[in-house]
Write a protein that holds these residues in place. Sequence first.
Motif, PDB file in Angstrom:
ATOM      1  N   TYR A  37       0.843  -1.192   0.000  1.00  0.00           N
ATOM      2  CA  TYR A  37       0.000   0.000   0.000  1.00  0.00           C
ATOM      3  C   TYR A  37       0.873   1.235   0.000  1.00  0.00           C
ATOM      4  CZ  TYR A  37       0.556   0.761   5.116  1.00  0.00           C
ATOM      5  OH  TYR A  37       1.039   1.001   6.377  1.00  0.00           O
ATOM      6  N   VAL A  38       0.237   2.354  -0.345  1.00  0.00           N
ATOM      7  CA  VAL A  38       0.913   3.639  -0.325  1.00  0.00           C
ATOM      8  C   VAL A  38      -0.031   4.647   0.319  1.00  0.00           C
ATOM      9  CG1 VAL A  38       0.117   4.219  -2.656  1.00  0.00           C
ATOM     10  CG2 VAL A  38       2.123   5.372  -1.712  1.00  0.00           C
ATOM     11  N   ASP A  39       0.509   5.482   1.187  1.00  0.00           N
ATOM     12  CA  ASP A  39      -0.272   6.538   1.838  1.00  0.00           C
ATOM     13  C   ASP A  39      -0.010   7.875   1.156  1.00  0.00           C
ATOM     14  OD1 ASP A  39      -1.494   4.953   3.702  1.00  0.00           O
ATOM     15  OD2 ASP A  39      -0.111   5.434   5.332  1.00  0.00           O
ATOM     16  N   ILE A  40      -1.099   8.561   0.807  1.00  0.00           N
ATOM     17  CA  ILE A  40      -1.020   9.920   0.296  1.00  0.00           C
ATOM     18  C   ILE A  40      -1.530  10.829   1.405  1.00  0.00           C
ATOM     19  CG2 ILE A  40      -1.576  11.452  -1.617  1.00  0.00           C
ATOM     20  CD1 ILE A  40      -0.329   8.809  -2.532  1.00  0.00           C
ATOM     21  N   SER A  41      -0.616  11.505   2.065  1.00  0.00           N
ATOM     22  CA  SER A  41      -0.988  12.353   3.208  1.00  0.00           C
ATOM     23  C   SER A  41      -1.158  13.792   2.772  1.00  0.00           C
ATOM     24  CB  SER A  41       0.084  12.259   4.304  1.00  0.00           C
ATOM     25  OG  SER A  41       0.153  10.937   4.798  1.00  0.00           O
ATOM     26  N   LEU A  94      -2.656  11.143  -9.008  1.00  0.00           N
ATOM     27  CA  LEU A  94      -3.418  12.381  -9.022  1.00  0.00           C
ATOM     28  C   LEU A  94      -3.538  12.962  -7.613  1.00  0.00           C
ATOM     29  CD1 LEU A  94      -5.021  14.449 -10.593  1.00  0.00           C
ATOM     30  CD2 LEU A  94      -7.025  12.953 -10.480  1.00  0.00           C
ATOM     31  N   LEU A  95      -3.789  12.112  -6.633  1.00  0.00           N
ATOM     32  CA  LEU A  95      -3.866  12.598  -5.250  1.00  0.00           C
ATOM     33  C   LEU A  95      -2.532  13.186  -4.793  1.00  0.00           C
ATOM     34  CD1 LEU A  95      -5.968   9.801  -3.508  1.00  0.00           C
ATOM     35  CD2 LEU A  95      -6.597  12.221  -3.718  1.00  0.00           C
ATOM     36  N   ASN A  96      -1.446  12.616  -5.272  1.00  0.00           N
ATOM     37  CA  ASN A  96      -0.125  13.136  -4.914  1.00  0.00           C
ATOM     38  C   ASN A  96       0.053  14.577  -5.383  1.00  0.00           C
ATOM     39  OD1 ASN A  96       2.455  12.722  -3.705  1.00  0.00           O
ATOM     40  ND2 ASN A  96       3.353  12.468  -5.737  1.00  0.00           N
ATOM     41  N   GLU A  97      -0.622  14.919  -6.477  1.00  0.00           N
ATOM     42  CA  GLU A  97      -0.561  16.293  -6.992  1.00  0.00           C
ATOM     43  C   GLU A  97      -1.565  17.199  -6.288  1.00  0.00           C
ATOM     44  OE1 GLU A  97      -1.212  16.126 -11.164  1.00  0.00           O
ATOM     45  OE2 GLU A  97       0.549  14.884 -11.582  1.00  0.00           O
ATOM     46  N   LEU A  98      -2.497  16.611  -5.556  1.00  0.00           N
ATOM     47  CA  LEU A  98      -3.585  17.379  -4.940  1.00  0.00           C
ATOM     48  C   LEU A  98      -3.516  17.344  -3.413  1.00  0.00           C
ATOM     49  CD1 LEU A  98      -6.520  16.174  -7.242  1.00  0.00           C
ATOM     50  CD2 LEU A  98      -5.289  18.355  -7.390  1.00  0.00           C
ATOM     51  N   ARG A  99      -2.320  17.180  -2.879  1.00  0.00           N
ATOM     52  CA  ARG A  99      -2.176  17.073  -1.424  1.00  0.00           C
ATOM     53  C   ARG A  99      -2.754  18.293  -0.700  1.00  0.00           C
ATOM     54  NH1 ARG A  99       1.605  13.217   0.582  1.00  0.00           N
ATOM     55  NH2 ARG A  99       2.677  12.062  -1.078  1.00  0.00           N
ATOM     56  N   ASP A 100      -2.698  19.442  -1.335  1.00  0.00           N
ATOM     57  CA  ASP A 100      -3.220  20.659  -0.696  1.00  0.00           C
ATOM     58  C   ASP A 100      -4.722  20.571  -0.443  1.00  0.00           C
ATOM     59  OD1 ASP A 100      -0.711  21.740  -0.674  1.00  0.00           O
ATOM     60  OD2 ASP A 100      -0.998  23.017  -2.433  1.00  0.00           O
ATOM     61  N   ASP A 101      -5.413  19.691  -1.190  1.00  0.00           N
ATOM     62  CA  ASP A 101      -6.862  19.553  -1.037  1.00  0.00           C
ATOM     63  C   ASP A 101      -7.250  18.447  -0.059  1.00  0.00           C
ATOM     64  OD1 ASP A 101      -7.271  21.547  -2.945  1.00  0.00           O
ATOM     65  OD2 ASP A 101      -7.187  20.108  -4.598  1.00  0.00           O
ATOM     66  N   LEU A 102      -6.256  17.739   0.458  1.00  0.00           N
ATOM     67  CA  LEU A 102      -6.537  16.590   1.312  1.00  0.00           C
ATOM     68  C   LEU A 102      -6.546  16.969   2.785  1.00  0.00           C
ATOM     69  CD1 LEU A 102      -4.540  13.518  -0.081  1.00  0.00           C
ATOM     70  CD2 LEU A 102      -7.001  13.862  -0.073  1.00  0.00           C
ATOM     71  N   HIS A 103      -7.633  16.633   3.455  1.00  0.00           N
ATOM     72  CA  HIS A 103      -7.732  16.818   4.907  1.00  0.00           C
ATOM     73  C   HIS A 103      -7.605  15.437   5.556  1.00  0.00           C
ATOM     74  CE1 HIS A 103      -9.090  21.101   4.992  1.00  0.00           C
ATOM     75  NE2 HIS A 103      -9.393  20.805   3.738  1.00  0.00           N
ATOM     76  N   GLY A 104      -6.423  14.903   5.517  1.00  0.00           N
ATOM     77  CA  GLY A 104      -6.189  13.564   6.040  1.00  0.00           C
ATOM     78  C   GLY A 104      -5.324  12.766   5.083  1.00  0.00           C
ATOM     79  N   THR A 105      -5.526  11.445   5.079  1.00  0.00           N
ATOM     80  CA  THR A 105      -4.682  10.532   4.305  1.00  0.00           C
ATOM     81  C   THR A 105      -5.539   9.569   3.513  1.00  0.00           C
ATOM     82  OG1 THR A 105      -2.903  10.639   5.946  1.00  0.00           O
ATOM     83  CG2 THR A 105      -2.903   8.736   4.482  1.00  0.00           C
ATOM     84  N   VAL A 106      -5.117   9.296   2.278  1.00  0.00           N
ATOM     85  CA  VAL A 106      -5.726   8.236   1.474  1.00  0.00           C
ATOM     86  C   VAL A 106      -4.719   7.099   1.361  1.00  0.00           C
ATOM     87  CG1 VAL A 106      -6.643   7.551  -0.754  1.00  0.00           C
ATOM     88  CG2 VAL A 106      -7.191   9.815   0.165  1.00  0.00           C
TER      89      VAL A 106
END
Length: 372
Positions: A37-41, A94-106
Amino acid sequence: MRPETGYKELETSRFVRQRLKENGLSVVGPLAKTGMYVDISGRHEGPTVAYRCDMDALPIQDAKNVPYASRHAGVAHLCGHDAHMTVGLGVALLLNELRDDLHGTVRILFQPNEESTPSGSILMIRDGVLDGVEAVYCIHVDPTLDTGKFGLITGAITASSDRFQVRVHTRTTGHSARPHQTRDTVWIAVQLLNQFYQLSGRVTDSRATSLITACMFSASEAHNVIPCEVSLEGTLRTLDRESRSILLRYMRRTARQLATLHDVGIDIRFIDRIPSILNDARLVDNVRRTVTQIFGDDAIFDIPVPSMGADDFAHYLDHVPGMLLRVGTRADRHTAHPLHDAHFDVDESFLKPTVQLVTTALINHLQDCIMD
């Protein structure tokens, strides 16, 4: 083009790992033998939500006449897991490019061996992939839906599945010309199977869907020898616990009574139960709003009845809320073949919008958690 069956996804695993690492992502694993797995924080604190992809192929010869057909004899991606991994990689990048929009971790899970036993999801859970996870999503390609359609249903979306193994055995073989001088294990196994096939709707409520299917039958290797042992395997599938309980009881009782009647041994085992996937209402609502937000209401297909198929994604839902989304991949007759068909294929134009949808739904999920 290089499919691998369960727990043999070595090249597949290396490929996924390489793609993730070359884009600056840290991979955790191997887990469950070949999984990871990989975490996108995100830049903002918040909970962790997971997205699962399966990696294994089926032990079936690919019959497609296309440049990207399987190059591994007797193995092919005929359930869309290659497409699932592609979407998972796209979501991670894509999430890696959108970290600023993440409130948590995927957390993106790449799981082995969805198709066989022991279930890859059980081993992934054992190895800690759900630690700290608030909810989990996944998709499954659907060749009965047109590309651009997304299938939603709250509650059961798949059936439970109990794999059964039966062995009818006696001490001696016999001659096909003189079955009365032996115990005809093939005849007895056929009786048993006929009894099984008549149970649904006779001992269970006919309004509660259930299904017994045997797909493996092994007997003599000679046309004129009655074997001392016959084996068969299949699945019991139900949508409710009561039907499952009744059918398990009747199948065991039928085996015991036929064994006594014909003076043979009949062993029956039930292994590797997969529960029904019960889609969580909150998660379905999130995906429904996201589909409408991006593609409009016309992109939603409200699934009228659950599938009698099963998916080991259900094991994750024993621990956290989750949902499976069906994604249309049919564009023409070439992409309308059913799952597990030797000609199965997908319309690859579904990939980009699906990555967009899943990514946005995961971002929205975390945002909703913060708002709550």
